[in-house]
Design an enzyme around this catalytic site. Sequence first.
Site, PDB file in Angstrom:
ATOM      1  N   ASN A  10       0.876  -1.164   0.000  1.00  0.00           N
ATOM      2  CA  ASN A  10       0.000   0.000   0.000  1.00  0.00           C
ATOM      3  C   ASN A  10       0.918   1.220   0.000  1.00  0.00           C
ATOM      4  OD1 ASN A  10      -1.756   2.077   0.416  1.00  0.00           O
ATOM      5  ND2 ASN A  10      -2.476   1.408   2.427  1.00  0.00           N
ATOM      6  N   TRP A  11       1.007   1.843  -1.142  1.00  0.00           N
ATOM      7  CA  TRP A  11       1.937   2.972  -1.274  1.00  0.00           C
ATOM      8  C   TRP A  11       1.392   4.260  -0.672  1.00  0.00           C
ATOM      9  CZ3 TRP A  11       4.512   2.671  -6.837  1.00  0.00           C
ATOM     10  CH2 TRP A  11       5.460   1.625  -6.821  1.00  0.00           C
ATOM     11  N   LYS A  12       0.120   4.261  -0.273  1.00  0.00           N
ATOM     12  CA  LYS A  12      -0.484   5.463   0.315  1.00  0.00           C
ATOM     13  C   LYS A  12      -0.187   6.684  -0.582  1.00  0.00           C
ATOM     14  CE  LYS A  12      -0.242   3.128   4.700  1.00  0.00           C
ATOM     15  NZ  LYS A  12      -0.157   3.184   6.150  1.00  0.00           N
ATOM     16  N   HIS A  99      -9.603   1.468   4.485  1.00  0.00           N
ATOM     17  CA  HIS A  99      -8.351   1.603   5.237  1.00  0.00           C
ATOM     18  C   HIS A  99      -8.586   2.516   6.446  1.00  0.00           C
ATOM     19  CE1 HIS A  99      -4.249   2.559   6.331  1.00  0.00           C
ATOM     20  NE2 HIS A  99      -3.904   1.459   5.670  1.00  0.00           N
ATOM     21  N   GLU A 101      -6.901   4.821   7.648  1.00  0.00           N
ATOM     22  CA  GLU A 101      -6.620   6.242   7.395  1.00  0.00           C
ATOM     23  C   GLU A 101      -7.810   6.911   6.713  1.00  0.00           C
ATOM     24  OE1 GLU A 101      -2.904   5.532   5.431  1.00  0.00           O
ATOM     25  OE2 GLU A 101      -2.091   4.820   7.334  1.00  0.00           O
ATOM     26  N   GLU A 172      -5.868  -4.942   9.999  1.00  0.00           N
ATOM     27  CA  GLU A 172      -4.819  -3.953  10.266  1.00  0.00           C
ATOM     28  C   GLU A 172      -5.098  -3.261  11.596  1.00  0.00           C
ATOM     29  OE1 GLU A 172      -2.706  -2.803   6.440  1.00  0.00           O
ATOM     30  OE2 GLU A 172      -4.327  -1.364   6.689  1.00  0.00           O
ATOM     31  N   GLY A 178       2.321   1.971  10.784  1.00  0.00           N
ATOM     32  CA  GLY A 178       3.305   3.056  10.713  1.00  0.00           C
ATOM     33  C   GLY A 178       3.987   3.356  12.032  1.00  0.00           C
ATOM     34  N   SER A 218       3.075  -2.491  10.192  1.00  0.00           N
ATOM     35  CA  SER A 218       4.529  -2.608  10.393  1.00  0.00           C
ATOM     36  C   SER A 218       5.064  -3.991  10.022  1.00  0.00           C
ATOM     37  CB  SER A 218       4.908  -2.245  11.836  1.00  0.00           C
ATOM     38  OG  SER A 218       4.505  -0.921  12.121  1.00  0.00           O
ATOM     39  N   GLY A 239       2.698  -1.299   4.230  1.00  0.00           N
ATOM     40  CA  GLY A 239       2.861   0.122   3.940  1.00  0.00           C
ATOM     41  C   GLY A 239       4.317   0.462   3.697  1.00  0.00           C
ATOM     42  N   GLY A 240       4.968   0.976   4.718  1.00  0.00           N
ATOM     43  CA  GLY A 240       6.340   1.494   4.610  1.00  0.00           C
ATOM     44  C   GLY A 240       7.302   0.572   3.882  1.00  0.00           C
TER      45      GLY A 240
HETATM   46  P1  13P Z   1       2.833   0.080   7.638  1.00  0.00           P
HETATM   47  O1  13P Z   1       3.283  -1.213   7.039  1.00  0.00           O
HETATM   48  O2  13P Z   1       3.647   1.261   7.219  1.00  0.00           O
HETATM   49  O3  13P Z   1       2.662  -0.029   9.135  1.00  0.00           O
HETATM   50  O4  13P Z   1       1.365   0.377   7.051  1.00  0.00           O
HETATM   51  C1  13P Z   1       0.435  -0.653   7.085  1.00  0.00           C
HETATM   52  C2  13P Z   1      -0.739  -0.241   6.290  1.00  0.00           C
HETATM   53  O5  13P Z   1      -1.442   0.681   6.631  1.00  0.00           O
HETATM   54  C3  13P Z   1      -1.000  -0.959   5.050  1.00  0.00           C
HETATM   55  O6  13P Z   1      -2.249  -0.652   4.531  1.00  0.00           O
END
Ligand code: 13P
Length: 257
Positions: A10-12, A99, A101, A172, A178, A218, A239-240
Amino acid sequence: MSRNKLLAGNWKMHKTRAEASEFFRSFTKLVGNMADVTRSVEVAFGVPATLFDVCVNAAGAGVKILAQNVHYEKQGAFTGELSTVMLQDAGLQGSIIGHSERRQYFAETDQAVGKKWNALSLSSLLPVVCVGETKAEREAGETNIVVKKQFELALAEVSADAKAKDFVIAYEPVWAIGTGLTATPEQAEEVHLMIRGLLTTHFGAARAETVRILYGGSMSAANCAELLKKPNIDGGLVGGASLKPEDFSKMVLTAKG
Ligand code: 13P
């Protein structure tokens, strides 16, 4: 029942078009034979709309490109939104929906998530439906109640025809996103097992066994092997670590086994 693992990045709100091209140049090199890898582990990326065409063209054999959000109407006066028709037109295979967010910053409700799930499925696009509790909810012992409510309120919006289509659940925990804090494999498996139970209740045991439940929060090259060993952790929403070709290629190769 063996489920093919699914590793989804997920590149956000990250990467320019040049950066996305550069990512896939390294990533495809590091993974090696992409067609061979994607036969045993599904690989997907949820990317910003400005990168749809770059990613569709550069991602390599069998790699799915997803949106990070979608509107449930096919067209209309919805400034700033994209429809399932548009995602298909851009060559995408699905979308992340719900998600945390989007729930937190854009007031996305369980009902809206359900309508998006319904719209994606009816268009034969893959919904990756995110659920997960906050730190306060976990500490209050409400994890299962929260996740069950998110899942069931969304599912209530999904028609019988849409329910027949493939979907993915991503668990999640908000406190792990994050933050560098990862749910332990045991903590994650406990919730995944509960979700498998919900799937059994609503879809029957045989179908429930076919649905992938991803862990997100994470997940990294260092911790993914232990998480992916658990029987109900069918992959990750990353994500990251999905922004770095070195890390994400390692994770994909770990998932391949
Ligand atoms: P991280 O892997 O950066 O914690 O993010 C997880 C996420 O929100 C994937 O959708």
